[in-house]
Enzyme design. Sequence first.
Site, PDB file in Angstrom:
ATOM      1  N   THR A   1      47.869  27.216  -8.006  1.00 32.39           N
ATOM      2  CA  THR A   1      48.006  26.778  -6.847  1.00 32.39           C
ATOM      3  C   THR A   1      46.485  26.979  -6.172  1.00 32.39           C
ATOM      4  OG1 THR A   1      49.315  28.107  -6.243  1.00 32.39           O
ATOM      5  CG2 THR A   1      47.797  28.159  -4.141  1.00 32.39           C
TER       6      THR A   1
ATOM      7  N   LEU B   1      58.314  28.348  -7.870  1.00 29.91           N
ATOM      8  CA  LEU B   1      58.788  29.053  -8.097  1.00 29.91           C
ATOM      9  C   LEU B   1      59.194  30.401  -7.665  1.00 29.91           C
ATOM     10  CD1 LEU B   1      57.565  30.711 -10.201  1.00 29.91           C
ATOM     11  CD2 LEU B   1      58.389  28.640 -12.209  1.00 29.91           C
TER      12      LEU B   1
ATOM     13  N   LYS C   1      51.159  23.079  -0.997  1.00 32.36           N
ATOM     14  CA  LYS C   1      51.255  24.751  -1.311  1.00 32.36           C
ATOM     15  C   LYS C   1      51.203  25.447  -0.045  1.00 32.36           C
ATOM     16  CE  LYS C   1      52.561  27.881  -4.564  1.00 32.36           C
ATOM     17  NZ  LYS C   1      53.864  27.762  -4.727  1.00 32.36           N
TER      18      LYS C   1
ATOM     19  N   PHE D   1      64.445  34.820   3.920  1.00 37.48           N
ATOM     20  CA  PHE D   1      62.822  35.803   4.169  1.00 37.48           C
ATOM     21  C   PHE D   1      63.461  36.451   5.418  1.00 37.48           C
ATOM     22  CE2 PHE D   1      59.911  35.258   1.374  1.00 37.48           C
ATOM     23  CZ  PHE D   1      60.928  34.500   0.316  1.00 37.48           C
TER      24      PHE D   1
ATOM     25  N   CYS E   1      50.724  36.082  -4.974  1.00 33.41           N
ATOM     26  CA  CYS E   1      51.133  34.782  -4.798  1.00 33.41           C
ATOM     27  C   CYS E   1      50.787  34.857  -2.927  1.00 33.41           C
ATOM     28  CB  CYS E   1      51.793  33.748  -4.956  1.00 33.41           C
ATOM     29  SG  CYS E   1      51.336  33.214  -6.534  1.00 33.41           S
TER      30      CYS E   1
ATOM     31  N   ARG F   1      51.332  43.487  -9.493  1.00 34.86           N
ATOM     32  CA  ARG F   1      49.966  42.780  -8.583  1.00 34.86           C
ATOM     33  C   ARG F   1      50.699  43.191  -7.027  1.00 34.86           C
ATOM     34  NH1 ARG F   1      49.300  37.513 -11.468  1.00 34.86           N
ATOM     35  NH2 ARG F   1      51.606  37.425 -11.903  1.00 34.86           N
TER      36      ARG F   1
HETATM   37  N1  LIG Z   1      53.179  33.315 -10.829  1.00 34.93           N
HETATM   38  C1  LIG Z   1      54.000  32.627  -9.901  1.00 34.93           C
HETATM   39  O1  LIG Z   1      54.894  33.137  -9.450  1.00 34.93           O
HETATM   40  C2  LIG Z   1      53.837  31.358  -9.553  1.00 34.93           C
HETATM   41  C3  LIG Z   1      52.188  31.336  -9.615  1.00 34.93           C
HETATM   42  N2  LIG Z   1      51.698  30.285  -8.807  1.00 34.93           N
HETATM   43  C4  LIG Z   1      50.280  29.269  -9.614  1.00 34.93           C
HETATM   44  O2  LIG Z   1      50.502  29.271 -10.743  1.00 34.93           O
HETATM   45  C5  LIG Z   1      48.542  29.681 -11.264  1.00 34.93           C
HETATM   46  C6  LIG Z   1      49.090  30.204 -12.682  1.00 34.93           C
HETATM   47  O3  LIG Z   1      49.642  31.697 -11.705  1.00 34.93           O
HETATM   48  P1  LIG Z   1      50.691  32.889 -13.006  1.00 34.93           P
HETATM   49  O4  LIG Z   1      51.093  32.062 -14.145  1.00 34.93           O
HETATM   50  O5  LIG Z   1      51.149  33.735 -12.390  1.00 34.93           O
HETATM   51  O6  LIG Z   1      49.191  33.523 -14.007  1.00 34.93           O
HETATM   52  P2  LIG Z   1      49.425  35.066 -14.699  1.00 34.93           P
HETATM   53  O7  LIG Z   1      48.052  35.612 -15.205  1.00 34.93           O
HETATM   54  O8  LIG Z   1      50.617  35.411 -15.184  1.00 34.93           O
HETATM   55  O9  LIG Z   1      49.040  33.481 -16.430  1.00 34.93           O
HETATM   56  C7  LIG Z   1      47.609  32.259 -16.451  1.00 34.93           C
HETATM   57  C8  LIG Z   1      47.014  32.432 -18.073  1.00 34.93           C
HETATM   58  O10 LIG Z   1      46.225  32.079 -18.232  1.00 34.93           O
HETATM   59  C9  LIG Z   1      45.980  32.480 -19.485  1.00 34.93           C
HETATM   60  N3  LIG Z   1      44.356  32.363 -19.419  1.00 34.93           N
HETATM   61  C10 LIG Z   1      43.384  32.903 -18.997  1.00 34.93           C
HETATM   62  N4  LIG Z   1      42.083  32.189 -19.067  1.00 34.93           N
HETATM   63  C11 LIG Z   1      42.006  31.052 -20.046  1.00 34.93           C
HETATM   64  C12 LIG Z   1      41.988  29.473 -20.632  1.00 34.93           C
HETATM   65  N5  LIG Z   1      40.486  29.674 -19.863  1.00 34.93           N
HETATM   66  N6  LIG Z   1      43.028  28.835 -21.059  1.00 34.93           N
HETATM   67  C13 LIG Z   1      43.744  29.241 -21.128  1.00 34.93           C
HETATM   68  N7  LIG Z   1      44.006  30.002 -21.026  1.00 34.93           N
HETATM   69  C14 LIG Z   1      44.259  31.309 -20.350  1.00 34.93           C
HETATM   70  C15 LIG Z   1      46.252  34.134 -19.405  1.00 34.93           C
HETATM   71  O11 LIG Z   1      45.744  34.430 -20.453  1.00 34.93           O
HETATM   72  C16 LIG Z   1      47.361  34.067 -18.903  1.00 34.93           C
HETATM   73  O12 LIG Z   1      48.152  34.202 -19.782  1.00 34.93           O
HETATM   74  C17 LIG Z   1      47.847  30.840 -10.416  1.00 34.93           C
HETATM   75  O13 LIG Z   1      47.651  29.461  -9.136  1.00 34.93           O
HETATM   76  C18 LIG Z   1      49.352  30.531  -8.710  1.00 34.93           C
HETATM   77  O14 LIG Z   1      49.046  31.006  -7.735  1.00 34.93           O
HETATM   78  C19 LIG Z   1      52.658  29.047  -8.227  1.00 34.93           C
HETATM   79  C20 LIG Z   1      53.954  28.555  -8.124  1.00 34.93           C
HETATM   80  C21 LIG Z   1      54.582  30.243  -8.616  1.00 34.93           C
HETATM   81  O1  LIG Z   2      53.282  30.898  -5.071  1.00 31.83           O
HETATM   82  C1  LIG Z   2      54.313  31.275  -6.048  1.00 31.83           C
HETATM   83  O2  LIG Z   2      53.782  32.739  -6.609  1.00 31.83           O
HETATM   84  C2  LIG Z   2      55.739  31.888  -5.008  1.00 31.83           C
HETATM   85  O3  LIG Z   2      55.427  32.935  -3.851  1.00 31.83           O
HETATM   86  C3  LIG Z   2      56.712  33.417  -3.919  1.00 31.83           C
HETATM   87  O4  LIG Z   2      57.659  34.212  -4.797  1.00 31.83           O
HETATM   88  P1  LIG Z   2      57.239  35.405  -4.918  1.00 31.83           P
HETATM   89  O5  LIG Z   2      55.905  36.213  -4.868  1.00 31.83           O
HETATM   90  O6  LIG Z   2      57.331  35.631  -6.254  1.00 31.83           O
HETATM   91  O7  LIG Z   2      58.339  36.083  -4.298  1.00 31.83           O
HETATM   92  P2  LIG Z   2      58.893  36.062  -2.773  1.00 31.83           P
HETATM   93  O8  LIG Z   2      60.777  36.338  -3.101  1.00 31.83           O
HETATM   94  O9  LIG Z   2      58.701  35.281  -1.946  1.00 31.83           O
HETATM   95  O10 LIG Z   2      59.163  37.017  -2.080  1.00 31.83           O
HETATM   96  C4  LIG Z   2      57.237  38.036  -2.052  1.00 31.83           C
HETATM   97  C5  LIG Z   2      57.210  39.300  -1.592  1.00 31.83           C
HETATM   98  O11 LIG Z   2      57.633  39.457   0.216  1.00 31.83           O
HETATM   99  C6  LIG Z   2      58.759  39.988   0.007  1.00 31.83           C
HETATM  100  N1  LIG Z   2      60.379  39.537   1.155  1.00 31.83           N
HETATM  101  C7  LIG Z   2      60.136  38.491   0.432  1.00 31.83           C
HETATM  102  C8  LIG Z   2      61.547  38.114   1.360  1.00 31.83           C
HETATM  103  C9  LIG Z   2      61.783  39.036   2.800  1.00 31.83           C
HETATM  104  O12 LIG Z   2      63.528  38.440   3.441  1.00 31.83           O
HETATM  105  N2  LIG Z   2      61.394  39.548   3.372  1.00 31.83           N
HETATM  106  C10 LIG Z   2      60.190  40.169   2.295  1.00 31.83           C
HETATM  107  O13 LIG Z   2      59.966  41.402   2.379  1.00 31.83           O
HETATM  108  C11 LIG Z   2      59.299  40.243  -1.817  1.00 31.83           C
HETATM  109  O14 LIG Z   2      59.735  41.997  -0.929  1.00 31.83           O
HETATM  110  C12 LIG Z   2      58.274  39.872  -2.259  1.00 31.83           C
HETATM  111  O15 LIG Z   2      57.320  41.871  -1.301  1.00 31.83           O
HETATM  112  C13 LIG Z   2      57.557  32.337  -3.057  1.00 31.83           C
HETATM  113  O16 LIG Z   2      58.883  32.461  -2.694  1.00 31.83           O
HETATM  114  C14 LIG Z   2      57.401  31.274  -3.782  1.00 31.83           C
HETATM  115  O17 LIG Z   2      57.788  29.975  -3.613  1.00 31.83           O
HETATM  116  C15 LIG Z   2      55.967  30.638  -4.427  1.00 31.83           C
HETATM  117  O18 LIG Z   2      55.944  29.863  -5.850  1.00 31.83           O
END
Ligand SMILES: NC(=O)C1=CN([C@@H]2O[C@H](COP(=O)(O)OP(=O)(O)OC[C@H]3O[C@@H](n4cnc5c(N)ncnc54)[C@H](O)[C@@H]3O)[C@@H](O)[C@H]2O)C=CC1
Ligand SMILES: O=C(O)[C@H]1O[C@H](OP(=O)(O)OP(=O)(O)OC[C@H]2O[C@@H](n3ccc(=O)[nH]c3=O)[C@H](O)[C@@H]2O)[C@H](O)[C@@H](O)[C@@H]1O
Length: 430
Positions: free
Chosen positions: A122, A157, A212, A257, A268, A334
Site C-alpha cells: 500500500t 485481503l 487502496k 462493518f 493497516c 499490531r
Molecule cells: N496485512 C494485511 O492484511 C494487508 C497488508 N497490505 C499491505 O501489504 C504490504 C505488506 O504487508 P504485510 O504482508 O502485512 O507485511 P509483513 O510485515 O507481514 O511482512 C513483510 C515481510 O517483508 C520482509 N522484508 C522486510 N524487508 C525486506 C527486504 N528488504 N527484502 C525482502 N523481504 C523483506 C519481512 O521479513 C516480512 O517477512 C504493506 O504495504 C501493507 O500495507 C495490504 C492489504 C492487506
Molecule cells: O489493508 C489492509 O491490510 C486490510 O485492512 C482491512 O483488513 P484487516 O485489517 O485485516 O481487518 P478488518 O476485518 O477490516 O478489521 C479491521 C479492524 O476493524 C474492526 N472492525 C471491523 C468491522 C466492524 O464492523 N467493526 C470493527 O470494529 C476489527 O475488529 C479490526 O480491529 C481491510 O478490511 C482489508 O480490505 C484491507 O486489505
Amino acid sequence: MNLSIVGSGYVGTTVAACFADYGHEVTNVDIDEEVVAAINAAEAPIHEPGLEELVTEHGGDRLRATTDYAATRETDVTFLALPTPTGDDGRIDLEILEAGVRSLGDALASKDDPHLVVVKSTVVPGTTEETVAPILADASGKTLGEDLHVAMNPEFLREGSAVADFRDPDKVVFGTRTEFARERLREVFAPLLDQSDAELVETGIREAEMMKYANNAFLASKVSLVNELGNICKEYDVDAYEVAEAIGLDDRIGERFLRSGVGWGGSCFPKDVSALVAAARDADYEPALLEAAVEVNEKQPDRLLDLLDVHLDPDGKRVAVLGLAFKPGTDDVRNSRAIPVIEGLRERGADVAAYDPVATENMRERFPDVEYASSAEAALDGAQGAVVVTDWDEFAALDSAFDAMANPVVVDGRRVVERRDGITYEGLTW
Ligand SMILES: NC(=O)C1=CN([C@@H]2O[C@H](COP(=O)(O)OP(=O)(O)OC[C@H]3O[C@@H](n4cnc5c(N)ncnc54)[C@H](O)[C@@H]3O)[C@@H](O)[C@H]2O)C=CC1
Ligand SMILES: O=C(O)[C@H]1O[C@H](OP(=O)(O)OP(=O)(O)OC[C@H]2O[C@@H](n3ccc(=O)[nH]c3=O)[C@H](O)[C@@H]2O)[C@H](O)[C@@H](O)[C@@H]1O
C-alpha cells in the site's frame, strides 16, 4: 508463469501460496531466514486459515523461498509485498520498500528479457512512478516502458481470512501505463478471474494507489461513525446493534462493518489512515473527517475502561482481558485495541490476566510481565472484572466460567458474551 514475490509476510505468503495453487511457479524472496526455511520445509510462516494446507501442498515444489534476489531474474513478474509502515511524523515510511526495490534493481541488471515489477504494498499516490520506478531503472540500468515496466496492484485481503479473500475478492485492480504490463497482469490473474466473481478494474497507476487508501479510509471511517452513533445510543439506553441492523437494510449503507465496539486496530487501518491524513496535509488539505475518525477510535478503549470503573476500582484487583488479537482469526496484535486497554488497566493498578487463543506469544513481546492464562476460564478464575476486546467465537460459548469470578463484572467491547443471570453485564454501545 514464473513469479517472484518480494516480502513474505501476511500478503506475500498468501499471494505466493495462492498463485502456486493456480499453477504458477512462485519464488518468495525475504530477508528473514526463518521465513524462507519454513516455506521451503512446506510450513506456513504465519497463522492464516487455509494457508498451511496450501504451503504444505506446494512448499519446496512450485512454491519456493530464498534470501537471494538473484532468483527474480528467472521470473517474468515480481510483486513487491514489503511493509510500508508509518514514520514518526505519521507519513508513510518508504525506507524498507526502497531498500527492497534497490536490491531487486541490482538483481535485474543482468536479466536480458523485459521484466514487470508490480507494487502490491500500500503506497500513497505517486510512489510507484516517482519513487519505485526511478530506483529500479537506476539500479538495473534498464529503460522504463521498454525492458522494464511497473504496475500497481493493490491488495484488499483481510487478515484472518486472507486466503479466502485473495481467491474470491470483490475486485481486482490493475494500475498500469503500458500494454505489456496489462497483458502480463491479465495472464497472472487469469485463473483467479476465471474461478471467482471478481470485477476487474483496469486503471492508471495513481488511481490504483488511491483506490487502496480510499477503500481502507472509508471502512475505518464507517466503523468510527458506527462507534460514534453507538456511544450516543449508550447514553440514551438504546441498543446500537438493533439500530445498526435496521440501517444496514438500506443498501446505500450496507450491512457489513456496522459492528460498534472498542474500535479498529491492525496493521493497516491505523497506518493507512495516518498516511492518507499526512499526504492530504502535505497537499495543504486538512482532512477533518478522517482526523475525527481517528479521534473517535482512540477514545473507544477509554470508554470501555470508564464503564469498568463504574462497577469497580481496578486498583490491586485481578481483571481478565479476553482477546488480544486485533480481530478474531489472526495472531496479529499490531495496533490491537487490547494494547491501550492493558495499558489503561495497568495505569489503574490492576493485575491483568490476559487470554487469547492464538495471539498470546505476540502480545508477550509487547507486555512480557502480564499474566497470560492458558484459557478464558483460567483468566476469569478469581477475577474481579473482565473486559472483552476481541470477538473470538469461543467467548460467546463461555457460561459457567463466569461463576469462578470473584466479582462477575463483564464489560463487553465486542458484543460477543451472552447476557446471563449472575453477571453484571455492560455492553460498550448497547
Ligand atoms: N496485512 C494485511 O492484511 C494487508 C497488508 N497490505 C499491505 O501489504 C504490504 C505488506 O504487508 P504485510 O504482508 O502485512 O507485511 P509483513 O510485515 O507481514 O511482512 C513483510 C515481510 O517483508 C520482509 N522484508 C522486510 N524487508 C525486506 C527486504 N528488504 N527484502 C525482502 N523481504 C523483506 C519481512 O521479513 C516480512 O517477512 C504493506 O504495504 C501493507 O500495507 C495490504 C492489504 C492487506
Ligand atoms: O489493508 C489492509 O491490510 C486490510 O485492512 C482491512 O483488513 P484487516 O485489517 O485485516 O481487518 P478488518 O476485518 O477490516 O478489521 C479491521 C479492524 O476493524 C474492526 N472492525 C471491523 C468491522 C466492524 O464492523 N467493526 C470493527 O470494529 C476489527 O475488529 C479490526 O480491529 C481491510 O478490511 C482489508 O480490505 C484491507 O486489505
